[in-house]
Write a protein that holds these residues in place. Structure first.
Motif, PDB file in Angstrom:
ATOM      1  N   GLU A  37       0.826  -1.143  -0.123  1.00 42.75           N
ATOM      2  CA  GLU A  37      -0.027  -0.020  -0.040  1.00 42.75           C
ATOM      3  C   GLU A  37       0.922   1.283   0.021  1.00 42.75           C
ATOM      4  OE1 GLU A  37      -3.201   0.273  -0.233  1.00 42.75           O
ATOM      5  OE2 GLU A  37      -3.186  -2.126  -0.517  1.00 42.75           O
ATOM      6  N   PRO A  38       0.667   2.144  -1.026  1.00 43.21           N
ATOM      7  CA  PRO A  38       1.536   3.266  -0.914  1.00 43.21           C
ATOM      8  C   PRO A  38       0.722   4.368  -0.074  1.00 43.21           C
ATOM      9  CG  PRO A  38       0.050   3.318  -2.781  1.00 43.21           C
ATOM     10  CD  PRO A  38      -0.166   1.908  -2.359  1.00 43.21           C
ATOM     11  N   CYS A  39       1.246   5.165   0.900  1.00 43.44           N
ATOM     12  CA  CYS A  39       0.795   6.023   1.622  1.00 43.44           C
ATOM     13  C   CYS A  39       1.866   7.270   1.940  1.00 43.44           C
ATOM     14  CB  CYS A  39       0.048   5.356   2.868  1.00 43.44           C
ATOM     15  SG  CYS A  39       1.495   4.707   3.854  1.00 43.44           S
ATOM     16  N   ARG A  40       1.536   7.903   2.712  1.00 43.85           N
ATOM     17  CA  ARG A  40       2.521   9.096   3.272  1.00 43.85           C
ATOM     18  C   ARG A  40       2.579   8.860   4.556  1.00 43.85           C
ATOM     19  NH1 ARG A  40       3.759  12.222  -1.130  1.00 43.85           N
ATOM     20  NH2 ARG A  40       4.484  14.024   0.043  1.00 43.85           N
ATOM     21  N   LEU A  41       4.165   8.852   5.058  1.00 48.20           N
ATOM     22  CA  LEU A  41       4.548   9.210   6.451  1.00 48.20           C
ATOM     23  C   LEU A  41       4.319  10.559   6.844  1.00 48.20           C
ATOM     24  CD1 LEU A  41       5.263   7.430   8.978  1.00 48.20           C
ATOM     25  CD2 LEU A  41       7.691   7.915   8.087  1.00 48.20           C
ATOM     26  N   ARG A  42       3.804  10.863   7.739  1.00 53.48           N
ATOM     27  CA  ARG A  42       3.849  12.203   8.154  1.00 53.48           C
ATOM     28  C   ARG A  42       4.402  12.514   9.469  1.00 53.48           C
ATOM     29  NH1 ARG A  42      -0.084  15.677  11.295  1.00 53.48           N
ATOM     30  NH2 ARG A  42      -0.304  17.738  10.329  1.00 53.48           N
ATOM     31  N   ILE A  43       5.449  13.341   9.514  1.00 54.23           N
ATOM     32  CA  ILE A  43       6.029  13.557  10.854  1.00 54.23           C
ATOM     33  C   ILE A  43       6.101  14.864  11.119  1.00 54.23           C
ATOM     34  CG2 ILE A  43       8.377  13.380  11.664  1.00 54.23           C
ATOM     35  CD1 ILE A  43       7.884  10.854  10.687  1.00 54.23           C
ATOM     36  N   GLN A  44       5.581  15.085  12.474  1.00 52.73           N
ATOM     37  CA  GLN A  44       5.469  16.314  13.068  1.00 52.73           C
ATOM     38  C   GLN A  44       6.639  16.537  14.310  1.00 52.73           C
ATOM     39  OE1 GLN A  44       1.827  17.379  14.792  1.00 52.73           O
ATOM     40  NE2 GLN A  44       2.419  19.309  15.095  1.00 52.73           N
ATOM     41  N   VAL A  45       7.258  17.527  14.389  1.00 53.63           N
ATOM     42  CA  VAL A  45       8.234  17.918  15.254  1.00 53.63           C
ATOM     43  C   VAL A  45       7.400  18.493  16.590  1.00 53.63           C
ATOM     44  CG1 VAL A  45      10.353  19.021  15.935  1.00 53.63           C
ATOM     45  CG2 VAL A  45      10.099  18.410  13.714  1.00 53.63           C
ATOM     46  N   VAL A  46       7.109  17.789  17.543  1.00 52.15           N
ATOM     47  CA  VAL A  46       6.197  17.926  18.577  1.00 52.15           C
ATOM     48  C   VAL A  46       6.845  18.716  19.905  1.00 52.15           C
ATOM     49  CG1 VAL A  46       4.435  16.577  17.770  1.00 52.15           C
ATOM     50  CG2 VAL A  46       6.157  15.748  19.320  1.00 52.15           C
ATOM     51  N   GLU A  47       8.108  18.364  20.101  1.00 51.36           N
ATOM     52  CA  GLU A  47       8.794  19.019  21.379  1.00 51.36           C
ATOM     53  C   GLU A  47      10.274  18.851  21.094  1.00 51.36           C
ATOM     54  OE1 GLU A  47       8.793  17.392  25.987  1.00 51.36           O
ATOM     55  OE2 GLU A  47       7.378  16.657  24.616  1.00 51.36           O
ATOM     56  N   GLU A  48      10.980  19.744  21.926  1.00 49.40           N
ATOM     57  CA  GLU A  48      12.289  19.744  22.189  1.00 49.40           C
ATOM     58  C   GLU A  48      12.547  19.439  23.634  1.00 49.40           C
ATOM     59  OE1 GLU A  48      13.943  23.439  20.828  1.00 49.40           O
ATOM     60  OE2 GLU A  48      13.583  23.147  18.987  1.00 49.40           O
ATOM     61  N   GLU A  49      13.630  18.528  23.722  1.00 46.55           N
ATOM     62  CA  GLU A  49      13.939  18.280  25.110  1.00 46.55           C
ATOM     63  C   GLU A  49      15.560  17.782  25.246  1.00 46.55           C
ATOM     64  OE1 GLU A  49      12.875  13.636  26.319  1.00 46.55           O
ATOM     65  OE2 GLU A  49      11.014  14.742  25.787  1.00 46.55           O
TER      66      GLU A  49
END
Length: 115
Positions: A37-49
């Motif tokens: 299955e083709p799809c898109r991986l969505r990556i969100q930068v949610v935090e810095e620690e």
């Protein structure tokens, strides 16, 4: 099925994101194949620690992945990726929920190599 240009498997996509200009709040999409299955991986930068590790505290970006498939965002429950904020963008930690529990992987050693 047709493979979209630039598609990768999920593991390659995780390493590819290390080269992206990561900043808090940014969202990136990478075309991937999961099974057939083709799809898109969505990556969100949610935090810095400051991630405590055996190598000491390392400044890190915390990334939250999800999938875009058929125009819908499908959350990947309890999955996070920690990447160093330093230029090496080392993959520091991965936490993922699986059907029988959870998996947590940590960087134990790091040898950046020579340029």
């Amino acid at each position: 099925k047709e493979i979209p240009a630039g598609s990768q498997d999920v593991i390659s996509a995780v390493f590819h994101l290390r080269a992206l200009p990561l900043e808090l709040g940014k969202v990136f999409e990478i075309p991937v194949f999961i099974g057939e299955e083709p799809c898109r991986l969505r990556i969100q930068v949610v935090e810095e620690e400051e991630l405590p590790t055996k190598l000491g505290k390392i400044p890190a970006f915390v990334l939250k992945p999800s999938l875009l498939k058929d125009g819908e965002v499908k959350e990947i429950p309890e999955t996070l990726v920690w990447v160093s904020r330093k230029n090496d963008r080392a993959l520091l930690k991965i936490k993922a929920k699986v059907k029988v529990g959870s998996i947590i992987g940590y960087l134990r050693t790091f040898d950046p190599g020579k340029k």
